[in-house]
Write a protein that holds these residues in place. Structure first.
Motif, PDB file in Angstrom:
ATOM      1  N   MET A   1       0.904  -1.194  -0.101  1.00 26.56           N
ATOM      2  CA  MET A   1      -0.086  -0.169   0.142  1.00 26.56           C
ATOM      3  C   MET A   1       0.837   1.323   0.001  1.00 26.56           C
ATOM      4  O   MET A   1       1.673   1.231   0.821  1.00 26.56           O
ATOM      5  CB  MET A   1      -0.751  -0.197   1.160  1.00 26.56           C
ATOM      6  CG  MET A   1      -2.262   0.635   1.191  1.00 26.56           C
ATOM      7  SD  MET A   1      -3.243   0.365   2.660  1.00 26.56           S
ATOM      8  CE  MET A   1      -3.865  -1.189   2.417  1.00 26.56           C
ATOM      9  N   CYS A   2       0.626   2.129  -1.040  1.00 28.80           N
ATOM     10  CA  CYS A   2       1.711   3.190  -1.122  1.00 28.80           C
ATOM     11  C   CYS A   2       1.161   4.597  -0.840  1.00 28.80           C
ATOM     12  O   CYS A   2       0.538   4.770   0.055  1.00 28.80           O
ATOM     13  CB  CYS A   2       2.612   3.060  -2.325  1.00 28.80           C
ATOM     14  SG  CYS A   2       4.203   2.258  -1.728  1.00 28.80           S
ATOM     15  N   GLY A   3       1.112   5.655  -1.883  1.00 27.06           N
ATOM     16  CA  GLY A   3       0.691   6.920  -1.728  1.00 27.06           C
ATOM     17  C   GLY A   3      -0.326   7.286  -2.687  1.00 27.06           C
ATOM     18  O   GLY A   3      -0.370   7.023  -3.467  1.00 27.06           O
ATOM     19  N   ILE A   4      -1.249   8.309  -1.986  1.00 27.63           N
ATOM     20  CA  ILE A   4      -2.049   8.694  -2.681  1.00 27.63           C
ATOM     21  C   ILE A   4      -1.945  10.332  -2.205  1.00 27.63           C
ATOM     22  O   ILE A   4      -1.926  10.802  -1.183  1.00 27.63           O
ATOM     23  CB  ILE A   4      -3.547   8.449  -2.461  1.00 27.63           C
ATOM     24  CG1 ILE A   4      -3.693   6.975  -3.229  1.00 27.63           C
ATOM     25  CG2 ILE A   4      -4.534   9.370  -3.042  1.00 27.63           C
ATOM     26  CD1 ILE A   4      -5.186   6.384  -2.862  1.00 27.63           C
ATOM     27  N   VAL A   5      -2.005  11.089  -3.413  1.00 25.14           N
ATOM     28  CA  VAL A   5      -2.362  12.641  -3.041  1.00 25.14           C
ATOM     29  C   VAL A   5      -3.497  13.204  -4.167  1.00 25.14           C
ATOM     30  O   VAL A   5      -3.646  12.835  -5.158  1.00 25.14           O
ATOM     31  CB  VAL A   5      -0.959  13.286  -3.081  1.00 25.14           C
ATOM     32  CG1 VAL A   5      -0.325  13.226  -4.581  1.00 25.14           C
ATOM     33  CG2 VAL A   5      -1.114  15.049  -2.856  1.00 25.14           C
ATOM     34  N   GLY A   6      -4.177  14.173  -3.699  1.00 22.21           N
ATOM     35  CA  GLY A   6      -5.134  14.827  -4.582  1.00 22.21           C
ATOM     36  C   GLY A   6      -5.276  16.225  -4.221  1.00 22.21           C
ATOM     37  O   GLY A   6      -5.232  16.746  -3.128  1.00 22.21           O
ATOM     38  N   TYR A   7      -5.564  16.997  -5.336  1.00 20.74           N
ATOM     39  CA  TYR A   7      -5.681  18.411  -5.211  1.00 20.74           C
ATOM     40  C   TYR A   7      -6.788  19.047  -5.906  1.00 20.74           C
ATOM     41  O   TYR A   7      -6.752  18.625  -7.156  1.00 20.74           O
ATOM     42  CB  TYR A   7      -4.415  19.366  -5.556  1.00 20.74           C
ATOM     43  CG  TYR A   7      -4.304  20.750  -5.608  1.00 20.74           C
ATOM     44  CD1 TYR A   7      -4.352  21.519  -4.458  1.00 20.74           C
ATOM     45  CD2 TYR A   7      -4.678  21.394  -6.777  1.00 20.74           C
ATOM     46  CE1 TYR A   7      -4.429  23.023  -4.677  1.00 20.74           C
ATOM     47  CE2 TYR A   7      -4.550  22.634  -7.211  1.00 20.74           C
ATOM     48  CZ  TYR A   7      -4.451  23.511  -5.699  1.00 20.74           C
ATOM     49  OH  TYR A   7      -4.649  24.861  -6.060  1.00 20.74           O
ATOM     50  N   VAL A   8      -7.512  20.140  -5.622  1.00 21.62           N
ATOM     51  CA  VAL A   8      -8.509  20.871  -6.496  1.00 21.62           C
ATOM     52  C   VAL A   8      -8.403  22.416  -5.952  1.00 21.62           C
ATOM     53  O   VAL A   8      -8.322  22.523  -4.671  1.00 21.62           O
ATOM     54  CB  VAL A   8      -9.703  20.530  -6.543  1.00 21.62           C
ATOM     55  CG1 VAL A   8     -10.378  20.298  -4.985  1.00 21.62           C
ATOM     56  CG2 VAL A   8     -10.851  21.237  -7.417  1.00 21.62           C
ATOM     57  N   PRO A  15       2.188  20.252 -10.467  1.00 22.03           N
ATOM     58  CA  PRO A  15       3.430  20.454  -9.581  1.00 22.03           C
ATOM     59  C   PRO A  15       3.046  20.088  -8.182  1.00 22.03           C
ATOM     60  O   PRO A  15       3.842  19.315  -7.446  1.00 22.03           O
ATOM     61  CB  PRO A  15       3.688  21.957  -9.888  1.00 22.03           C
ATOM     62  CG  PRO A  15       3.085  22.200 -11.164  1.00 22.03           C
ATOM     63  CD  PRO A  15       1.835  21.508 -11.323  1.00 22.03           C
ATOM     64  N   ILE A  16       1.771  20.431  -7.651  1.00 19.23           N
ATOM     65  CA  ILE A  16       1.479  20.127  -6.233  1.00 19.23           C
ATOM     66  C   ILE A  16       1.560  18.478  -6.131  1.00 19.23           C
ATOM     67  O   ILE A  16       1.891  18.145  -5.082  1.00 19.23           O
ATOM     68  CB  ILE A  16       0.223  20.846  -6.017  1.00 19.23           C
ATOM     69  CG1 ILE A  16       0.365  21.986  -6.094  1.00 19.23           C
ATOM     70  CG2 ILE A  16      -0.384  20.148  -4.587  1.00 19.23           C
ATOM     71  CD1 ILE A  16      -0.914  23.200  -5.908  1.00 19.23           C
ATOM     72  N   LEU A  17       0.891  17.778  -7.189  1.00 24.56           N
ATOM     73  CA  LEU A  17       0.671  16.484  -6.939  1.00 24.56           C
ATOM     74  C   LEU A  17       2.159  15.824  -7.032  1.00 24.56           C
ATOM     75  O   LEU A  17       2.319  15.089  -5.982  1.00 24.56           O
ATOM     76  CB  LEU A  17       0.005  15.771  -8.113  1.00 24.56           C
ATOM     77  CG  LEU A  17      -1.657  16.250  -8.253  1.00 24.56           C
ATOM     78  CD1 LEU A  17      -2.148  15.667  -9.166  1.00 24.56           C
ATOM     79  CD2 LEU A  17      -2.451  15.938  -7.116  1.00 24.56           C
ATOM     80  N   LEU A  18       3.119  16.066  -7.831  1.00 21.19           N
ATOM     81  CA  LEU A  18       4.589  15.584  -7.870  1.00 21.19           C
ATOM     82  C   LEU A  18       5.079  16.106  -6.461  1.00 21.19           C
ATOM     83  O   LEU A  18       5.903  15.116  -5.835  1.00 21.19           O
ATOM     84  CB  LEU A  18       5.297  16.357  -9.164  1.00 21.19           C
ATOM     85  CG  LEU A  18       4.734  15.789 -10.454  1.00 21.19           C
ATOM     86  CD1 LEU A  18       5.565  16.598 -11.578  1.00 21.19           C
ATOM     87  CD2 LEU A  18       5.087  14.443 -10.609  1.00 21.19           C
ATOM     88  N   ASP A  19       4.791  17.064  -6.043  1.00 20.90           N
ATOM     89  CA  ASP A  19       5.501  17.347  -4.797  1.00 20.90           C
ATOM     90  C   ASP A  19       5.093  16.716  -3.661  1.00 20.90           C
ATOM     91  O   ASP A  19       5.833  16.133  -2.737  1.00 20.90           O
ATOM     92  CB  ASP A  19       5.472  19.139  -4.205  1.00 20.90           C
ATOM     93  CG  ASP A  19       6.014  19.316  -3.061  1.00 20.90           C
ATOM     94  OD1 ASP A  19       7.333  19.491  -2.834  1.00 20.90           O
ATOM     95  OD2 ASP A  19       5.221  19.551  -1.972  1.00 20.90           O
ATOM     96  N   GLY A  70      -6.524  17.374  -9.775  1.00 17.84           N
ATOM     97  CA  GLY A  70      -5.934  16.085 -10.088  1.00 17.84           C
ATOM     98  C   GLY A  70      -5.783  15.160  -8.990  1.00 17.84           C
ATOM     99  O   GLY A  70      -5.849  15.453  -7.650  1.00 17.84           O
ATOM    100  N   VAL A  71      -5.220  13.849  -9.364  1.00 11.81           N
ATOM    101  CA  VAL A  71      -5.057  12.906  -8.208  1.00 11.81           C
ATOM    102  C   VAL A  71      -3.665  12.432  -8.661  1.00 11.81           C
ATOM    103  O   VAL A  71      -3.315  12.203  -9.789  1.00 11.81           O
ATOM    104  CB  VAL A  71      -6.099  11.811  -8.184  1.00 11.81           C
ATOM    105  CG1 VAL A  71      -7.121  12.401  -7.403  1.00 11.81           C
ATOM    106  CG2 VAL A  71      -6.343  11.082  -9.285  1.00 11.81           C
ATOM    107  N   GLY A  72      -2.882  11.827  -7.643  1.00 13.54           N
ATOM    108  CA  GLY A  72      -1.609  11.295  -7.770  1.00 13.54           C
ATOM    109  C   GLY A  72      -1.294   9.862  -7.135  1.00 13.54           C
ATOM    110  O   GLY A  72      -2.037   9.715  -5.997  1.00 13.54           O
ATOM    111  N   HIS A  73      -0.273   9.125  -7.748  1.00 12.71           N
ATOM    112  CA  HIS A  73      -0.251   7.813  -6.673  1.00 12.71           C
ATOM    113  C   HIS A  73       1.197   7.206  -6.933  1.00 12.71           C
ATOM    114  O   HIS A  73       1.677   7.308  -7.851  1.00 12.71           O
ATOM    115  CB  HIS A  73      -1.075   7.110  -7.793  1.00 12.71           C
ATOM    116  CG  HIS A  73      -1.236   5.641  -7.298  1.00 12.71           C
ATOM    117  ND1 HIS A  73      -0.743   4.292  -7.540  1.00 12.71           N
ATOM    118  CD2 HIS A  73      -1.980   5.077  -6.078  1.00 12.71           C
ATOM    119  CE1 HIS A  73      -0.957   3.228  -6.955  1.00 12.71           C
ATOM    120  NE2 HIS A  73      -1.817   3.646  -5.940  1.00 12.71           N
TER     121      HIS A  73
END
Ligand code: GLU
Length: 249
Positions: A1-8, A15-19, A70-73
């Motif tokens: 189980m790793c990582g999730i980040v999301g932003y609106v 760039p926020i997701l990558l950070d 967006g969302v990142g993983h």
């Protein structure tokens, strides 16, 4: 189980997701990806096997991907080898849904067989892709994203933290969790999602920890939480006091 980040919000999301994903690298992973949505470009999915810096270079630190949501993983493969196709975000066949998932969908074979019998084509070996495809299957019938998410959660078994984008909703994304950590971050004119507070603490310390069965609808104007009975709920906010440097140790 790793990582999730999301932003609106009002800033470029990539760039926020990558950070945020960089802050989660310490957890280990085998691939990384983001999905960003904009009205002009639609759903853009960028992903790469290996280190985050590969993805970062591919999209010029996020500058080549436009959109305010967006969302990142970061993935730690459980179903399907670590490769480009199996990395997240996963998309549905008609391109309505892009989502990221931490955890394991235990009954994915049964759902995959059902969807294949309905003419859906799969491209990855992951358990996660069934969530994207099943969600699109329900959404195309009902055109009700939130209702379709509830239907999906009724049907899937296992552990999940989910961050979900829909091509028809450029202002909103959805989060859900069961047996996998997920928290919501409240900013000024922006909202965040993360599997771990270290991913978003630079932006906000005002968070709500999601509990099993809850669903959140995130917009730049705020976050609405719902319980498993589809009722809106209010939850206590927590102020994170600790520093990232302490957490990263
Ligand atoms: N089970 C999913 C996969 O293998 C998610 C893994 C994760 O939590 O990173 O893609």
């Amino acid at each position: 189980m790793c990582g999730i980040v999301g932003y609106v919000g009002a800033q470029e999301a990539a760039p926020i997701l990558l950070d945020g994903l960089r802050r989660l690298e310490y957890r280990g992973y085998d691939s990384a990806g983001i999905a960003v949505l904009s009205e002009s470009a639609g759903l853009q999915v960028k992903k790469a096997k290996g280190r985050l810096k590969v993805l970062n270079a591919m999209i010029d630190g996020g500058r080549s991907v436009d959109g305010f949501i967006g969302v990142g993983h970061t993935r730690w493969a459980t179903h399907g080898e670590p490769n480009y196709i199996n990395s997240h975000p996963h998309t549905s066949e008609q391109g309505k849904i892009a989502l990221v998932h931490n955890g394991i969908i235990e009954n994915y074979v049964e759902i995959k067989d059902f969807l294949i019998s309905r003419g859906v084509h799969f491209c990855s070996d992951t358990d996660t892709e069934v969530v994207a495809q099943l969600l699109e299957y329900y959404y195309l019938i009902s055109v009700d994203l939130l209702g379709s998410v509830y239907k999906v959660l009724d049907r899937i078994e296992g552990a999940y933290a989910l961050g979900i984008l829909c091509a028809d909703m450029p202002d909103t994304f959805i989060a859900a969790r069961k047996d996998a950590p997920l928290l919501l971050g409240f900013g000024e004119g922006c909202s965040f999602l993360a599997s771990d507070a270290t991913a978003i603490i630079r932006h906000t310390r005002d968070v709500v920890y999601m509990d099993d069965g809850e669903i959140a609808v995130l917009t730049r104007g705020g976050i609405q939480l719902y319980n498993a009975m589809q009722q809106p709920i209010e939850k206590e906010h927590h102020h994170i006091e600790w520093e990232v440097s302490a957490a990263e140790k």
